[in-house]
Write an enzyme that holds these catalytic residues in place. Structure first.
Site, PDB file in Angstrom:
ATOM      1  N   GLN A 165      54.773 -88.664 -29.619  1.00 20.65           N
ATOM      2  CA  GLN A 165      53.674 -89.516 -28.957  1.00 20.65           C
ATOM      3  C   GLN A 165      53.686 -88.128 -27.797  1.00 20.65           C
ATOM      4  OE1 GLN A 165      57.746 -92.299 -28.662  1.00 20.65           O
ATOM      5  NE2 GLN A 165      55.514 -93.206 -27.474  1.00 20.65           N
ATOM      6  N   HIS A 185      49.307 -89.122 -29.316  1.00 20.60           N
ATOM      7  CA  HIS A 185      48.579 -89.005 -28.076  1.00 20.60           C
ATOM      8  C   HIS A 185      48.039 -88.194 -28.070  1.00 20.60           C
ATOM      9  CE1 HIS A 185      52.295 -92.871 -27.430  1.00 20.60           C
ATOM     10  NE2 HIS A 185      50.952 -92.711 -27.919  1.00 20.60           N
ATOM     11  N   CYS A 226      26.544 -76.760 -32.758  1.00 24.01           N
ATOM     12  CA  CYS A 226      26.030 -77.945 -32.522  1.00 24.01           C
ATOM     13  C   CYS A 226      25.654 -78.139 -30.993  1.00 24.01           C
ATOM     14  CB  CYS A 226      26.103 -78.893 -33.738  1.00 24.01           C
ATOM     15  SG  CYS A 226      27.151 -79.907 -32.096  1.00 24.01           S
ATOM     16  N   LEU A 296      68.905 -91.863 -23.611  1.00 22.04           N
ATOM     17  CA  LEU A 296      70.101 -92.483 -22.363  1.00 22.04           C
ATOM     18  C   LEU A 296      70.272 -93.901 -22.071  1.00 22.04           C
ATOM     19  CD1 LEU A 296      69.999 -89.006 -20.363  1.00 22.04           C
ATOM     20  CD2 LEU A 296      71.603 -89.666 -22.142  1.00 22.04           C
ATOM     21  N   CYS A 313      68.688 -84.980 -25.464  1.00 23.37           N
ATOM     22  CA  CYS A 313      68.682 -84.699 -27.293  1.00 23.37           C
ATOM     23  C   CYS A 313      69.360 -82.629 -27.466  1.00 23.37           C
ATOM     24  CB  CYS A 313      67.022 -84.367 -27.219  1.00 23.37           C
ATOM     25  SG  CYS A 313      66.173 -86.175 -26.865  1.00 23.37           S
TER      26      CYS A 313
END
Length: 400
Positions: A165, A185, A226, A296, A313
């Protein structure tokens, strides 16, 4: 913002009841009485509570909801022995998994001084408190220990796929192959030309979101092929991502379909839970992937998890790699030399040199100014996914 609206409606209902019964002057007395244990209340306070039962009931319900919300926002830490025991259980699951997929959230990047969203000092938490959110230039962040562990587990074929994410691009910079990654995201280093077919991608060495925000994705630069306007790839809260890359929804859905184990790292899952294709909820419970969560705080998937680990983590992944007997590669000068962003990046044209004021990540062979890499959130950065990108939430907070 929805919670704020609900609270405002509840408050209005209480005030309406109070006004209808002439309780304006008694409200403080009711609240004061409710704070006391029943045995300590005076006869007058007990009489007031008895007389205004409906208001008391509403106030009690509101307090219960407030307490539940506070408990969900609290950070809980497993003690050292329990953490090691849980990590050993996770290590067994990782080794036995046939198709392990990792879902990552902002919690894996906090060690790189990138704020999360719903932690005690998270972006949304501060906005709900009416505080101003400042952000430094996040281009200077580097892959954390967790990012490097995930990369190593993928290299060892223990992790098959990563669904992220995060917009910080750190999975890509850690060396994780793009075919094994979905950035749902977006990625702050990537801008695209949607006028080209197929969509043309430009990887930059700086945060391209300086001029972008919710529903405004133009970066101010033009496609070299372009001439079409380039746009960022960020999916803001309230938007629906439609770009094939770097979002790669097809890869994420296919990985979830094949998964027998899902490991969620540092995500509140409050947004991710809404993506039905990632959870195999159309299958019987015993046919779904086994779910392991490292976070947590409370998540809405806790009750479905085989194991919930309350730990940071980096701490959990460090113990996991030790259990698996796999070395952890550091993001040092040697790793920086092979950072994919330098080989993928497209340099700006001479006429575009002044199109961004964001700092450029220096290639490995060039000296780099490290003065802004301390992680201190001192200078506010306007625009982008941590700038005007959260303006909608801030405005709603002010309105409420």
């Amino acid at each position: 913002s929805l919670r704020a609206e609900r609270k405002a409606l509840q408050k209005a209902k209480i005030l309406q009841l109070a006004k209808a019964r002439g309780l304006d002057s008694a409200t403080d007395q009711i609240k004061s009485a409710l704070k006391k244990p029943e045995a300590e209340r005076t006869e007058a306070e007990a009489a007031v509570l008895l007389l205004h039962r409906e208001t008391v009931e509403e106030l009690c319900k509101r307090q219960i909801r407030t307490n539940v919300l506070k408990r969900k926002q609290e950070e809980v830490f497993d003690d050292a022995d329990e953490l090691k025991s849980k990590v050993r259980e996770l290590a067994v699951a990782v080794k036995q998994a046939n198709h392990l997929v990792v879902y990552t959230g902002a919690g894996i990047s906090t060690a790189a001084s990138i704020p999360d969203y719903r932690g005690p000092n998270g972006v949304w938490t501060q906005l709900q408190k009416g505080q101003t959110v400042c952000s430094s230039d996040l281009s200077k962040a580097e892959p954390t220990l967790t990012h490097m562990c995930i990369r190593m587990l993928q290299k060892e074929k223990l992790v098959k796929y990563v669904v992220s994410q995060n917009c910080d691009g750190l999975h890509l910079r850690s060396g994780l192959p793009r075919q094994a990654l979905s950035e749902l995201h977006g990625n702050m280093f990537i801008e695209v030309c949607t006028s080209c077919s197929p969509v043309r991608e430009y990887v930059r060495l700086f945060d391209v979101t300086e001029r972008t925000s919710l529903h405004r994705h133009g970066t101010g630069r033009r496609c070299g092929t372009c001439g079409g306007e380039l746009r960022d790839t960020i999916v803001h809260f309230g938007e629906r991502g439609t770009l094939e890359q770097p979002l790669n929804w097809q890869g994420a859905a296919e990985a979830a379909r094949m998964a027998d184990v899902i490991l969620c790292l540092g995500s509140s899952l409050k947004v991710l839970k809404k993506y039905a294709c990632l959870w195999s909820m159309n299958r019987p419970a015993n046919k779904r992937p086994k779910l392991y969560i490292v976070n947590l705080q409370w998540t809405p998937k806790d009750d479905l998890a085989v194991l919930k680990i309350h730990g940071r983590c980096d701490d959990v992944m460090s113990l996991l790699m030790e259990e698996l007997n796999i070395p952890i590669p550091a993001y040092n000068s040697l790793a920086r030399a092979t950072d994919p962003i330098f080989s993928l990046a497209t340099p700006l044209q001479p006429e575009e040199e002044d199109s961004s004021s964001r700092e450029v990540i220096a290639p490995p062979h060039q000296p780099e100014d490290r003065s802004s890499v301390s992680g201190q959130q001192t200078a506010a950065v306007q625009g982008g996914w941590f700038g005007r990108g959260y303006g909608k939430g801030r405005k709603k907070k002010k309105a409420s």
